[in-house]
Design a protein around this motif. Structure first.
Motif, mmCIF file in Angstrom:
data_model
loop_
_atom_site.group_PDB
_atom_site.id
_atom_site.type_symbol
_atom_site.label_atom_id
_atom_site.label_comp_id
_atom_site.label_asym_id
_atom_site.label_seq_id
_atom_site.Cartn_x
_atom_site.Cartn_y
_atom_site.Cartn_z
ATOM 1 N N ARG A 189 0.836 -1.206 0.000
ATOM 2 C CA ARG A 189 0.000 0.000 0.000
ATOM 3 C C ARG A 189 0.872 1.258 0.000
ATOM 4 O O ARG A 189 0.581 2.214 -0.719
ATOM 5 N N ALA A 190 1.933 1.251 0.804
ATOM 6 C CA ALA A 190 2.827 2.414 0.839
ATOM 7 C C ALA A 190 3.527 2.601 -0.502
ATOM 8 O O ALA A 190 3.656 3.723 -1.007
ATOM 9 N N LEU A 191 3.968 1.505 -1.102
ATOM 10 C CA LEU A 191 4.679 1.583 -2.387
ATOM 11 C C LEU A 191 3.757 2.018 -3.530
ATOM 12 O O LEU A 191 4.217 2.592 -4.515
ATOM 13 N N ALA A 192 2.457 1.759 -3.379
ATOM 14 C CA ALA A 192 1.501 2.058 -4.451
ATOM 15 C C ALA A 192 1.432 3.547 -4.780
ATOM 16 O O ALA A 192 1.049 3.938 -5.885
ATOM 17 N N LEU A 193 1.806 4.392 -3.819
ATOM 18 C CA LEU A 193 1.773 5.839 -4.055
ATOM 19 C C LEU A 193 3.107 6.359 -4.612
ATOM 20 O O LEU A 193 3.304 7.564 -4.728
ATOM 21 N N ASP A 194 4.002 5.424 -4.957
ATOM 22 C CA ASP A 194 5.298 5.769 -5.578
ATOM 23 C C ASP A 194 6.095 6.800 -4.784
ATOM 24 O O ASP A 194 6.545 7.818 -5.334
ATOM 25 N N PRO A 195 6.310 6.569 -3.494
ATOM 26 C CA PRO A 195 7.073 7.530 -2.694
ATOM 27 C C PRO A 195 8.554 7.516 -3.078
ATOM 28 O O PRO A 195 9.061 6.516 -3.608
ATOM 29 N N GLN A 196 9.235 8.618 -2.791
ATOM 30 C CA GLN A 196 10.686 8.692 -3.018
ATOM 31 C C GLN A 196 11.452 8.100 -1.836
ATOM 32 O O GLN A 196 12.618 7.714 -1.980
ATOM 33 N N VAL A 197 10.806 8.058 -0.683
ATOM 34 C CA VAL A 197 11.450 7.498 0.506
ATOM 35 C C VAL A 197 10.394 6.753 1.318
ATOM 36 O O VAL A 197 9.240 7.190 1.403
ATOM 37 N N LEU A 198 10.794 5.620 1.870
ATOM 38 C CA LEU A 198 9.876 4.795 2.648
ATOM 39 C C LEU A 198 10.382 4.723 4.085
ATOM 40 O O LEU A 198 11.553 4.415 4.332
ATOM 41 N N PHE A 199 9.495 5.031 5.023
ATOM 42 C CA PHE A 199 9.826 4.985 6.447
ATOM 43 C C PHE A 199 9.157 3.759 7.060
ATOM 44 O O PHE A 199 7.976 3.505 6.826
ATOM 45 N N PHE A 200 9.917 3.018 7.856
ATOM 46 C CA PHE A 200 9.396 1.837 8.546
ATOM 47 C C PHE A 200 9.505 2.071 10.036
ATOM 48 O O PHE A 200 10.599 2.316 10.553
ATOM 49 N N ASP A 201 8.373 1.983 10.735
ATOM 50 C CA ASP A 201 8.369 2.166 12.188
ATOM 51 C C ASP A 201 8.271 0.798 12.859
ATOM 52 O O ASP A 201 7.186 0.259 13.038
ATOM 53 N N GLU A 202 9.426 0.235 13.175
ATOM 54 C CA GLU A 202 9.495 -1.084 13.811
ATOM 55 C C GLU A 202 8.567 -2.079 13.110
ATOM 56 O O GLU A 202 7.622 -2.610 13.726
ATOM 57 N N PRO A 203 8.833 -2.364 11.829
ATOM 58 C CA PRO A 203 7.884 -3.148 11.017
ATOM 59 C C PRO A 203 7.709 -4.594 11.454
ATOM 60 O O PRO A 203 6.777 -5.254 11.019
ATOM 61 N N THR A 204 8.591 -5.103 12.332
ATOM 62 C CA THR A 204 8.461 -6.498 12.761
ATOM 63 C C THR A 204 8.057 -6.635 14.229
ATOM 64 O O THR A 204 7.925 -7.750 14.727
ATOM 65 N N SER A 205 7.835 -5.524 14.931
ATOM 66 C CA SER A 205 7.627 -5.617 16.382
ATOM 67 C C SER A 205 6.308 -6.286 16.755
ATOM 68 O O SER A 205 6.172 -6.814 17.851
ATOM 69 N N ALA A 206 5.325 -6.279 15.858
ATOM 70 C CA ALA A 206 4.038 -6.915 16.161
ATOM 71 C C ALA A 206 3.986 -8.364 15.690
ATOM 72 O O ALA A 206 2.950 -9.012 15.781
ATOM 73 N N LEU A 207 5.111 -8.874 15.193
ATOM 74 C CA LEU A 207 5.134 -10.212 14.604
ATOM 75 C C LEU A 207 5.922 -11.186 15.471
ATOM 76 O O LEU A 207 6.870 -10.804 16.151
ATOM 77 N N ASP A 208 5.516 -12.472 15.387
ATOM 78 C CA ASP A 208 6.327 -13.467 16.090
ATOM 79 C C ASP A 208 7.578 -13.750 15.247
ATOM 80 O O ASP A 208 7.637 -13.409 14.058
ATOM 81 N N PRO A 209 8.601 -14.362 15.841
ATOM 82 C CA PRO A 209 9.888 -14.522 15.146
ATOM 83 C C PRO A 209 9.796 -15.218 13.798
ATOM 84 O O PRO A 209 10.525 -14.869 12.867
ATOM 85 N N GLU A 210 8.894 -16.195 13.651
ATOM 86 C CA GLU A 210 8.785 -16.899 12.369
ATOM 87 C C GLU A 210 8.360 -15.970 11.248
ATOM 88 O O GLU A 210 8.806 -16.095 10.116
ATOM 89 N N LEU A 211 7.454 -15.025 11.564
ATOM 90 C CA LEU A 211 6.937 -14.121 10.526
ATOM 91 C C LEU A 211 7.864 -12.941 10.274
ATOM 92 O O LEU A 211 7.805 -12.311 9.218
ATOM 93 N N THR A 212 8.729 -12.649 11.232
ATOM 94 C CA THR A 212 9.651 -11.521 11.083
ATOM 95 C C THR A 212 10.510 -11.675 9.830
ATOM 96 O O THR A 212 10.744 -10.715 9.101
ATOM 97 N N GLY A 213 10.947 -12.895 9.571
ATOM 98 C CA GLY A 213 11.808 -13.153 8.411
ATOM 99 C C GLY A 213 11.172 -12.752 7.095
ATOM 100 O O GLY A 213 11.856 -12.278 6.176
ATOM 101 N N GLU A 214 9.844 -12.941 6.979
ATOM 102 C CA GLU A 214 9.135 -12.560 5.742
ATOM 103 C C GLU A 214 9.335 -11.069 5.443
ATOM 104 O O GLU A 214 9.564 -10.665 4.301
ATOM 105 N N ILE A 215 9.198 -10.259 6.492
ATOM 106 C CA ILE A 215 9.253 -8.805 6.311
ATOM 107 C C ILE A 215 10.687 -8.352 6.060
ATOM 108 O O ILE A 215 10.941 -7.493 5.206
ATOM 109 N N LEU A 216 11.621 -8.934 6.780
ATOM 110 C CA LEU A 216 13.023 -8.557 6.576
ATOM 111 C C LEU A 216 13.458 -8.875 5.137
ATOM 112 O O LEU A 216 14.208 -8.112 4.537
ATOM 113 N N LYS A 217 12.951 -9.984 4.604
ATOM 114 C CA LYS A 217 13.279 -10.361 3.220
ATOM 115 C C LYS A 217 12.753 -9.311 2.237
ATOM 116 O O LYS A 217 13.460 -8.896 1.297
ATOM 117 N N VAL A 218 11.518 -8.852 2.446
ATOM 118 C CA VAL A 218 10.931 -7.833 1.559
ATOM 119 C C VAL A 218 11.750 -6.537 1.618
ATOM 120 O O VAL A 218 12.056 -5.933 0.587
#
Length: 252
Positions: free
Chosen positions: A158-187
């Motif tokens: 959704r954030a990328l859909a607006l074609d921003p020049q810079v993307l800010f992430f506010d602790e993007p994995t803090s609400a996830l359990d360790p298994e799911l954290t890897g998915e986001i770090l990969k992206v």
């Protein structure tokens, strides 16, 4: 394109008598990944909220892509702020998806209402991004039907859909359990390989070290130390940084 994507000078932010950010200055260049680390309550998330116009600054200056958003605490006019805001995307720690919209509509809604794209254009861009996130089969699902990792990937799309020049992430994995954290770090790693300019607030020290070009360590609302990522994490100069990183090093 401006040589500097984000410029923050002497930024301060107070809530009543509580000073949360004090005299913070830094820049982010095109294609650079800036990692921001520090203990909870150090002002990291508030700083991102100030840069993305979710909070009003108390003082200082911010410019994005060479356009002055706020100068010495005085904001640009509403129209200019809207244009500047389009250059900065924010991915929240708690996804912030619309629960009553499908995945695809979560990604198309702002494209239609903010960028003025047609429904067909917005859907095409939405499907491209869902494919990029490995979620093509989820376009008709609702957020409650997705895992936390899948919801966070939708919010990145959704954030990328607006074609921003810079993307800010506010602790993007803090609400996830360790298994799911890897998915986001990969992206996020893949976006870095595509030279997306990013500012990432994270508690994942190894990730910050390996992904970031530079790291800022904040504590008590100020920048205590900053420099190349490997140097700050592996060889911090300030005692406060050393103390903060000790636990991380003991576990690695």
């Amino acid at each position: 394109m401006s040589e500097v994507i984000v410029q923050v000078e002497n930024l301060s932010k107070s809530f009543g008598s509580l000073e949360v950010i004090r005299d913070v200055s830094f820049t982010v260049g095109p294609g650079e990944v800036l990692g921001i680390i520090g203990p909870s309550g150090s002002g990291k998330s508030t700083m991102l909220r100030c840069i993305t116009q979710l909070e009003k600054v108390s003082g200082g200056s911010i410019s994005i892509c060479g356009k002055q958003m706020v100068k010495d605490g005085i904001y640009a006019n509403k129209k200019e702020l809207h244009q500047i805001g389009l250059n900065a995307g924010l991915v929240f720690q708690n996804f912030n998806l619309f629960p009553h919209f499908t995945v695809l509509r979560n990604i198309t809604e702002a494209q239609i209402h903010v960028l003025g794209r047609s429904n067909a254009q917005a859907q095409q861009r939405g499907r491209e991004l869902l494919a990029k996130m490995g979620l093509s089969d989820k376009e008709n699902a609702y957020p409650c039907e997705l895992s936390g990792g899948q919801q966070q990937r939708v919010s990145i799309a959704r954030a990328l859909a607006l074609d921003p020049q810079v993307l800010f992430f506010d602790e993007p994995t803090s609400a996830l359990d360790p298994e799911l954290t890897g998915e986001i770090l990969k992206v996020i790693r893949e976006l870095a390989q595509e030279h997306m300019t990013m500012v990432v607030v994270t508690h994942e020290m190894a990730f910050a070290r390996d992904l970031s070009d530079r790291i800022i360590f904040m504590d008590g609302g100020v920048i205590v130390e900053q420099g190349p990522a490997q140097e700050v994490i592996n060889n911090p100069q300030q005692e406060r940084t050393k103390h903060f990183l000790n636990r991380f090093k003991e576990n690695n």
